[in-house]
Motif scaffolding. Structure first.
Motif, PDB file in Angstrom:
ATOM      1  N   PRO A  24      35.094  44.734  40.024  1.00 48.37           N
ATOM      2  CA  PRO A  24      35.215  44.029  38.740  1.00 48.37           C
ATOM      3  C   PRO A  24      34.091  43.023  38.527  1.00 48.37           C
ATOM      4  N   LEU A  31      38.013  47.680  42.711  1.00 48.43           N
ATOM      5  CA  LEU A  31      37.126  47.173  43.760  1.00 48.43           C
ATOM      6  C   LEU A  31      35.814  46.602  43.210  1.00 48.43           C
ATOM      7  N   THR A  81      28.359  45.779  41.167  1.00 47.49           N
ATOM      8  CA  THR A  81      28.771  47.094  41.682  1.00 47.49           C
ATOM      9  C   THR A  81      29.420  47.951  40.599  1.00 47.49           C
ATOM     10  N   LYS A 138      36.205  51.575  40.412  1.00 44.49           N
ATOM     11  CA  LYS A 138      36.620  52.141  41.699  1.00 44.49           C
ATOM     12  C   LYS A 138      37.925  51.474  42.132  1.00 44.49           C
TER      13      LYS A 138
END
Lengths: 799, 288, 158
Positions: free
Chosen positions: A699, A697, A703, A689
């Motif tokens: 790494p 966003l 997430t 992302k």
């Protein structure tokens, strides 16, 4: 043909080292006194570097030196030398390495890295392919025209287009215009995804005092790296020694050229001491390359009866800041865009486009997850419009071995595999038209399929070579350049060797299980593209033939029979006409020595090599012959969609591949099952992302979610088909990458078939699907909610 | 918390491992503002790796046995703040009396981390997706908070102020969680995750059948969990369960104002709060 | 700097560490125990799992000083345990590894799980192993390997 070793389920030869954790990866290799390197990376997506102040960093106790881009004015690349060692003059993405600290402890290196001050002058960032292609878009590579380009590629200087490739076959415009042609028009997209090799990239380099450069690195391409490094650093090739221990995952990330030049230069910069760089997961996912983002604008023409008559497509690969390897991904996605189908009219234009985002590179499937996402979804959309079964529309259009011609003009070889059989086995296993009721009234059960075909994408001269040595006791040492990264090819090569030499598998030692070293192992181009078993395998069989000839030569003198009367089997050399004349092959290993000491012959060492000699570059229309073998396969899934949440749960997976000959079915099945899991991740979860400034966003592995144990499907069936490839090693062809390609299209097709909801972009997260259903088929959600709150809860009350 | 760790090492600090609470509190007072308490340590280590905090002193509570106990007293069930997620799941008492907490504990990180994660640490990090807090709120639990100055009791609903912010002072430690000791408690905890390990929404429910009391907490959708009880949910104990669940879900849907972030949009979280609420209530009442 | 005592795979080691050093780094860099791997350095992937006094912990999240006086066991240290050796053999037989980088963590974790409960339910087993990531996707093979090795742990129990 019955085999003694081939076709048996054999675990990887290094399994015991793996279960005990004692296999040495590059990550595990360290010398006393090794210095640590730490990267300083850009915080801006596109900016001029005004100044770099390293004075505070140098003051940190333990810091040896700090290097910046100006210290290393070299250009790097495999297909396009668009990369710098450290940023020179400007930064091109958030994460771009600007400087590197070398210190005697990791702690000092990390502390000092924070103290390097970089002053920037921001430039307008180019964050989308759309913006990059506009006439007034800022240039990301102003000097594109000066970069070294591999033959067959076409960068467009003065633009952000790193490469453009065109494939023309027949007359698409006309075919699309024909009155009875039914048009399917769609735009498909794929996000950038991360390879997430468990072993992050890491390099230990030592620029020795004798000006040899020795490098230990987690890599798929020791020889390509050696050559490219030598070329960039203006050193003789054999002054660079690359050691490639087994890699903890590759998946394309570790193909081509990686961090080796930087760390080697850092070693020199630090007074010729060994230096090690290990990327953290965050660095791996922001400063190192990912898989390209992808946009496909597709216009496909079908006849009422299901014939696929025209395919017009524009592909745009978001290559990020460096397109070095991705220009070949774009080319490959272009020339293989027609997949497993015989389409008389094709026009594909495929662009690799620079943006100020994370650079991109090869990844498992190499252009095929991209082009098959477009193609295989289009087929199901067409099937739906035409009212034809997804199996039937594929059956009608599949390439016919020995007859069809691909859009590249290549004739489909007769022994290329059996696409119809792949489809039949898949169709029977998945049974598309028999769908059971879902487990809950607010869920929908669905089934879908997708097919694929893929060949290795490699230069026409991508060679391989092998050496075999017969030892005093009759054991055999095998050397090839093919590396080990979990795919299991070295084990398969050992099996081939045992079979071809006619000895038990235990007698074979394959040296690259521990390490491929460029100064000891024979050459192979790279361990990529599912080419290893085929290319290195053929070279190895030739080497064994050579070794056997040497044994026969000596034996014929000892037996006093003609050479062609000598045969080798079961560890013996014997005379065919006088079979009682025989001796163990070990007796010939170092030449044969008579009791009086007289020796005939000399140590047995076989050599063999292979190059795809009939291959060419593709011409301006994308025509030519640049493949050595194709592997067909397909994936079927049965899944359940929760209409309340949009969650997809795959219950059952079917993989079918025509591998020619399964040298080791255990490893082939391992690839099929594992490839399904990786495909599942890309289908349902994975996506880098980006923030508004192009920053990654997510790494991390929280997430950025890769499949976990609990994501495995309840049922997994893998079917092996064996239609031998005449020139393959014992009929085999590669399958390592293919196994993930058809997974995402099969899942999207299942969802579309059951709900009519089109998802044109991965990943199919719960939220994305829920929103798509809400937009395209809101009545499904309404009905689900009704049954959930009414029927569902009434059931509860009765309990 | 950025989840982004480019570093392999931690900043320098001095490590203490006190043997009892008094010693720990004394150290906290002595190094007020410069010390951090370490429970399981997962969040602490990660924040240090992210270079978000630079404590000069780390005070590890793992040696303090009195924080690792689960006792029944006249105040209720007292759970030491250093009780681990594994212990919560394995405790017969917790399973019986605090079912929502036992279930929530099974989601506190993966199973390996659950040997390390503690209930006190879990709730004091102040992350929206914290599993323990909604469960504790649904049980109307109270936290015993101590400093060298003394102790105070803090309703669990008042612990978190915002993302990463709690009402704990720098020299305070959560020492116990006190839960009412009731008979016939039913409860559950549901966590909805997809394509990320960070929750999209969580729901904890605790029902006291005898007391005719129901409390529900919705977590992960906003900086602080939402709390609902019988009256705010318009629960009618005489009415049909189906209608109650439908009504309660609608109440939750209308009341919550979720956040949008990289994990999920506000719109989706709102819808999922409704679905999850209904699922949690169905699970509890279905089993009654 | 302080000296801590660790029993690593059966051998007691005294090692000087700073308070801020992580167990992972001390094991790998100072003691040369590379049978513990790492891949995320923040407790997400499970590859650095070791047994600390018999309990699985993620060594990248554990301070070395926390382990003072304790016993650390990694995959290579399990080779001398007859049941664990059978478990390893089962991994080998089932092809429950590809690149092998996560394999030691799976061996350590599944050894702990089977020692605790050799009759473990399939879904529960998946949950127990969910903290270790295998990017090659060998979950099916690992599942079969662990299930197949249950019998060795049951024998021990009887």
């Amino acid at each position: 043909m019955t085999y003694k070793n081939v076709g048996k389920e054999v675990p990887q030869a290094d399994s015991w080292l793996k279960v005990t954790g004692t296999l040495k990866y590059a990550f595990d290799i360290n010398f006393p006194g090794t210095l640590y390197a730490k990267l300083v990376t850009s915080k801006l997506p596109h900016a001029k570097i005004k100044s770099i102040d390293i004075s505070e960093a140098l003051k940190v106790k333990g810091v040896i030196n700090v290097a910046t881009g100006k210290d290393f004015p070299y250009r790097l690349g495999l297909y396009l030398s668009d990369r710098d060692v450290l940023a020179v003059d400007k930064v091109r993405w958030i994460g771009h390495p600007v400087a590197a600290v070398i210190a005697d402890s990791l702690e000092a290196a990390e502390e000092a890295a924070e103290k390097v001050k970089v002053e920037y002058e921001p430039l307008e960032p180019v964050l989308t392919v759309e913006r990059a292609l506009e006439k007034d878009a800022p240039l990301i590579h102003e000097k594109l025209g000066e970069y070294r380009v591999f033959p067959g590629f076409h960068p467009v200087p003065g633009t952000n287009i790193a490469n453009v490739f065109e494939l023309k076959h027949g007359d698409v415009e006309n075919a699309l215009k024909e009155e009875d042609t039914i048009i399917i028009e769609e735009t498909y997209r794929l996000p950038q995804i991360s390879h997430v090799t468990m072993e992050t990239q890491n390099v230990l380099a030592w620029w020795r005092f004798d000006d040899y450069v020795e490098v230990w690195t987690s890599i798929q391409s020791p020889f390509a790296t050696r050559y490219l490094m030598a070329d960039a650093l203006k050193l003789p090739v054999n002054r660079i020694i690359i050691h490639a221990p087994p890699a903890g995952g590759g998946f394309g990330l570790k193909a081509g050229l990686g961090w080796e030049p930087l760390v080697a230069l850092l070693s020199k910069f630090a007074g010729r001491k060994p230096v090690k760089l290990v990327l953290s997961r965050a660095e791996q996912m922001t400063s190192a390359p990912a898989r390209d983002g992808f946009i496909a604008k597709v216009k496909a023409g079908f006849k009422r009866d299901g014939r696929f008559v025209a395919y017009k497509a524009e592909f745009y690969l978001d290559a990020g800041a460096y397109a070095d390897y991705t220009i070949n991904v774009a080319r490959t996605a272009g020339y293989s865009a027609d997949g497993a189908y015989d389409i008389p009219n094709v026009h594909v234009t495929s662009y690799a486009v620079y943006t100020n985002k994370i650079p991109t590179t090869a990844m498992r499937g190499f252009g095929h997850p991209e082009n098959h996402w477009a193609l295989e979804l289009t087929l199901d959309r067409a099937a739906s419009v035409l009212g034809i079964d997804p199996v039937e529309i594929r059956r009608k259009n599949l390439l016919k071995p020995g007859e069809s011609v691909r859009a590249t003009g290549e004739r489909v070889r007769e022994d290329e595999g059996d696409p119809q059989k792949v489809l039949s086995v898949l169709a029977q296993a998945i049974d598309l038209n028999h769908v059971e009721r879902a487990s809950e009234p607010w869920k929908i059960r669905a089934k879908g399929i997708a097919l694929l075909v893929k060949a290795p994408s490699q230069p026409p001269n991508a060679g391989a070579s092998a050496v075999v040595k017969l030892n005093e006791d009759g054991t055999i040492d095998v050397l090839t350049g093919n590396g080990s990264m979990g795919q299991g090819t070295p084990t398969s090569l050992a099996i081939l060797a045992a079979e071809a030499f006619g000895v038990p598998l235990e007698k074979i030692k394959i040296n690259q299980l521990e390490m491929v070293s460029t100064d000891t192992n024979p050459y192979t181009w790279q361990t990529v593209g599912s080419r290893g078993l085929f290319s290195d395998g053929i070279a190895l069989l030739r080497a064994i033939e050579d070794a056997k000839n040497q044994i026969k030569e000596t034996a014929s003198r000892v037996f006093k029979v003609p050479v062609d009367d000598v045969e080798i089997s079961e560890g013996y050399a014997y005379s065919k006409t006088h079979p009682w004349i025989r001796k163990e092959i070990r007796e010939f290993a170092m030449g044969y020595t008579y009791p009086d000491g007289t020796t005939v012959g000399s140590p047995v060492i076989g050599r063999g090599s292979y190059a795809p000699i009939l291959n060419t570059f593709l011409d301006a229309n994308g025509h030519g012959s640049n493949t050595v073998f194709h592997t067909y396969g397909g994936t079927g899934v049965e899944l359940e969609i929760d209409l309340l949440t949009g969650e997809v749960k795959v219950l059952r997976a079917v993989q079918v591949y025509d591998v020619g000959k399964a040298i080791d079915p255990l490893l082939v099945k391992g690839q099929m099952d594992g490839g399904f899991i990786m495909g599942l991740g890309s289908a349902l979860f994975e996506q880098l992302k980006f923030g508004e400034d192009g920053k990654v966003l997510n790494p991390n592995l929280i997430t950025y979610y890769v499949p976990h144990f609990e994501d495995m499907t309840a049922s997994m069936e893998s079917y092996i088909i064996e239609t031998p490839q005449k020139d393959g090693p014992l009929g085999a062809r590669g399958v390592g990458e293919h196994v993930m390609v058809a997974v995402a299209p099969a899942i999207a097709n299942a969802i579309f078939r059951a709900t009519g909801v089109k998802i044109n972009e991965l990943p199919i997260t719960a939220e994305k699907l829920w929103k798509a259903i809400k937009e395209q088929k809101p009545e499904l959600i309404d009905k689900a909610l009704k049954s959930f709150f009414e029927e569902g809860i009434k059931e509860v009350e009765q309990i | 918390m950025s989840f982004t760790t480019p570093y392999f090492t931690l900043p320098k600090f001095v490590y203490f491992k006190p043997k009892n609470i008094e010693e720990a509190l004394g150290m906290l007072k002595q190094h007020k503002g410069r010390a951090k308490v370490m429970a399981g340590g997962i969040m602490l280590v990660n924040l240090m790796k992210e270079r978000q905090i630079f404590p000069e002193y780390v005070i590890d509570l793992k040696n303090i046995d009195e924080l690792k106990k689960i006792n029944v007293t006249e105040n209720g069930i007292e759970i030491g703040s250093m009780v681990t997620a594994i212990e919560l799941q394995n405790s017969k008492l917790i399973k019986e009396k605090c079912p929502a907490l036992a279930k929530a504990a099974s989601f506190m990180g993966d199973r390996t981390l659950q040997h390390t994660v503690t209930i006190g640490g879990n709730i004091s990090v102040g992350m929206p997706s914290t599993d323990g807090l909604p469960a504790l709120m649904s049980m109307d639990s109270v936290l015993e908070v101590r400093s060298s100055e003394g102790k105070r009791f803090l309703p669990s609903s008042e612990l978190v102020l915002g993302i990463g912010r709690t009402s704990l002072k720098e020299d305070e430690i959560i020492t116990k969680i006190i839960v009412p000791n009731d008979e016939k408690v039913m409860g559950t905890y549901l966590k909805f995750i997809n394509a990320s390990e960070v929750a999209i929404a969580t729901v904890a429910v605790t029902v006291h059948h005898e007391k005719k009391k129901l409390a529900l907490s919705v977590g992960a959708i906003a900086p602080r969990p939402y709390y609902f009880d019988n009256s705010s949910l318009q629960w009618n104990w005489e009415g049909s369960v189906a209608e109650n669940i439908k009504r309660a879900s609608d109440v939750v849907y209308k009341a919550v104002q979720p956040m949008s972030d990289a994990v999920a949009s506000a719109e989706y979280r709102k819808e999922m709060s409704k679905i999850l609420t209904a699922r949690a209530l169905k699970e509890v009442f279905g089993g009654a | 700097m302080r000296t801590i005592s660790l029993k690593v795979n059966g051998i007691v080691k005294e090692v000087a560490v700073e308070d801020n050093e992580l167990l992972l780094n001390v094991l790998r860099e100072k003691l040369g125990v590379t049978s513990v791997k790492a891949a995320c350095w923040r407790g997400e992937c499970g590859l650095c799992t070791v047994l600390l006094d018999g309990i699985p912990v993620k060594s990248c999240m554990t301070l070395a000083v926390e382990a003072d006086g304790k016993e650390v066991i990694t995959a290579e240290g399990l080779y001398s345990d007859e049941r664990a050796k059978k478990l390893m053999e089962s991994f080998v037989k089932h092809g429950a590894m590809q690149c092998g980088f996560c394999t030691p963590a799976f061996v350590v974790t599944s050894h702990y799980v089977l020692s605790k409960n050799p009759d473990i339910d399939g879904e529960e087993l998946k949950k127990e192993l969910n903290g270790v990531i295998c990017r090659c996707g060998t979950y099916y093979q690992i599942y079969e390997a662990v299930k197949d090795a249950e019998k060795y742990y049951k024998k021990e129990k009887v």
